[in-house]
Enzyme design. Structure first.
Site, short mmCIF file in Angstrom:
data_model
loop_
_atom_site.label_atom_id
_atom_site.label_comp_id
_atom_site.label_asym_id
_atom_site.label_seq_id
_atom_site.Cartn_x
_atom_site.Cartn_y
_atom_site.Cartn_z
N GLU A 176 0.89 -1.17 0.00
CA GLU A 176 0.00 0.00 0.00
C GLU A 176 0.91 1.21 0.00
O GLU A 176 1.48 1.59 1.02
CB GLU A 176 -0.90 -0.04 1.24
CG GLU A 176 -2.17 0.80 1.08
CD GLU A 176 -1.92 2.28 1.29
OE1 GLU A 176 -1.82 2.98 0.25
OE2 GLU A 176 -1.84 2.72 2.43
N CYS A 204 -2.46 8.74 2.87
CA CYS A 204 -2.23 8.18 1.53
C CYS A 204 -3.43 8.46 0.64
O CYS A 204 -3.31 8.47 -0.59
CB CYS A 204 -1.96 6.68 1.62
SG CYS A 204 -3.11 5.78 2.65
#
Length: 495
Positions: free
Chosen positions: A249, A283
């Site tokens: 990720e 993110c």
């Protein structure tokens, strides 16, 4: 609760060779000792031993441990949320929200522990049954980032534990105290559980070298890593070289399209939270905003007005909406990105250091809006800071293509009341991101859906849906209960 009180609440001692400083004011809030290669190796060996015992425990029983851990999190939500704020700098509401994510994934995992379903598959051979079964994969290494110092570990650990795996966690060197506090709560749950193997969950502390040890170790079949694209590009080949499995990720240069029919009041709220929440260090933070030319002169001035009034300050104070950047390097990266955007023809509103006199050893920044002539190279690069690049558009299809024309592919969204635009955005030829939303922003994902993205975001999936399969190995088994031995594909092979 002050830092010492919070650490004491979790039984943590202020001891070690490495000082941990709060991004709020730069003050030392704790000390830790790092693992060396020998201690890390020993912990991995203990993780293997724990796995060998834990894999044989029935999955619903494994779920009971996660249920007890969820109870510990509920009872200590306020203290852990406050520690997240002290160590990572996000506002207290977001710190508490992060702990709530941990509670939510525990609830999800408890239910999952009775739903690790396989398949029964029709066999072409008479008197045969074919089935697919999922077994625990092995010890799972989790490498987490500073911006979500505990929630991402919980996404991985809660699933891994109900799937029958042990877990070894390398937190960011910037946020080890929250990891140690979380481990203390997990150990309380283990004590209440009664018969879990020792070392089912462990922590290794250190810098990049410790993460490299995990990546290289063949005893860890699964490595889940959250961080920059650069980190993932270096880690993935190391894991792949030993035929391990990576759950990545990584970066997210997330975009939003605001169409002419959009409800602008909703769009404004979504933009502001997504762009400045966690000081732009999620993110899933909003970084690219495409606004239709017919509404640009209404929306953008309104955003500038909102930005001008954003309360920047100590994230522990209730009124604050924008806390500090994690460190000096983050602030310098923001300054460089704004200078580069200006060189590419951008018009900058905001930016610069804030509260320098009040917090000389911390780095608060004014969120910035950069009105860009086009999607320039600077716009296409992710900068982990509260910078919102804004661009006009006229044609939806062309803008959708431009939206996709960046290396990252994590989260995306469109604000529109036009059904065709919404469906085009979600279609196979629409957003190429792992997350695509309509009339909500790109951040604040629920745990029920799989979280992750495509392209340089890494392709991994964590949290909900069927992400659990990444923590298990698939086995296809065929049982012959007949008195014959027919071969598949009708092959004859008589001896």
């Amino acid at each position: 609760m002050q830092a010492n009180e919070v650490l004491s609440h979790f039984g943590l001692k202020h001891a070690g060779d490495h000082a941990i400083r709060s991004p709020i004011d730069g003050a030392e809030i704790g000390r830790v000792s790092y693992d060396d290669a020998k201690s890390a190796d020993a912990k991995i060996a203990k993780s293997v031993e724990a796995f060998r015992a834990w894999r044989n425990v029935p999955a619903p029983r494994r779920g009971e441990l996660v249920r007890l851990f969820g109870e510990e999190l509920r009872a200590n939500k306020t203290a852990l949320g406050r520690l997240v704020t002290l160590e990572a700098g996000k506002i207290l509401q977001e710190g508490l929200g992060e702990v709530q994510e941990m509670i939510d994934i525990c609830d999800f995992a408890v239910g999952l522990s009775r739903q690790l379903y396989g398949l029964t598959i029709a066999s072409e051979r008479p008197g045969h049954r074919m089935m697919e079964t999922w077994h625990p994969a092995g010890p799972v290494g989790v490498i987490s980032a500073f911006n979500f110092p505990v929630a991402v570990w919980a996404w991985n650990a809660a699933l891994a534990i109900v799937c029958g795996d042990s877990v070894i966690w390398k937190p960011s060197e910037k946020t080890p105290l929250t990891a140690l506090a979380t481990q203390a709560l997990f150990e309380r749950a283990v004590k209440r559980f009664g018969d879990a193997p020792a070392n089912l969950s462990q922590i290794v502390l250190g810098l990049r070298d410790v993460g490299e040890l995990l990546a290289k170790d063949r005893r860890l079949p699964v490595i889940s890593a959250t961080g920059s694209t650069r980190m993932g590009r270096e880690l993935a080949p190391v894991v792949a070289a030993r035929f391990g499995r990576s759950i990545l990720e990584l970066g997210g240069n997330n975009g939003m399209i605001v169409a002419p029919s959009a409800k602008l009041d909703l769009a404004q709220r979504a933009i502001t939270f997504a762009a400045v929440g966690t000081a732009g260090q999620r993110c899933t933070s909003l970084r690219r905003l495409f606004v239709h030319e017919t509404i640009y002169d209404r929306l953008v001035p309104s955003l500038k007005s909102i930005y001008a009034g954003l309360p920047i300050g100590n994230p522990l104070e209730k009124k604050t909406l924008v806390g500090p950047l994690i460190d000096k390097a983050a602030f310098e990266n923001m300054e460089r990105a704004l200078a580069s955007a200006r060189d590419e023809g951008g018009k900058i509103t905001g930016g610069g250091r804030a509260l320098e006199n009040e917090f000389p050893n911390a780095f608060y920044a004014r969120p910035a809006i950069a009105e860009m002539p086009d999607q320039t190279p600077t716009v296409a690069r992710e900068t982990f800071a509260p910078i919102l690049y804004v661009m006009r558009y006229s044609n939806f299809e062309d803008t959708l293509a431009k939206h996709n024309a960046v290396p990252q592919g994590l989260s995306s969204c469109v604000f529109t009341q036009d059904m065709q635009e919404a469906e085009k955005f979600l279609a196979a030829s629409g957003s190429d991101c792992g997350i695509a939303n309509v009339n909500i922003g790109p951040s604040g994902a629920e745990i029920g859906g799989a979280f992750g993205g495509e392209k340089e975001t890494g392709g991994g999936r964590e949290s909900g849906s069927d992400s659990w399969k990444a923590y298990m190995r698939r086995q296809t088994a065929t049982i012959n209960y007949s008195d014959a031995l027919p071969l598949a594909q009708g092959i004859e092979f008589d001896v």
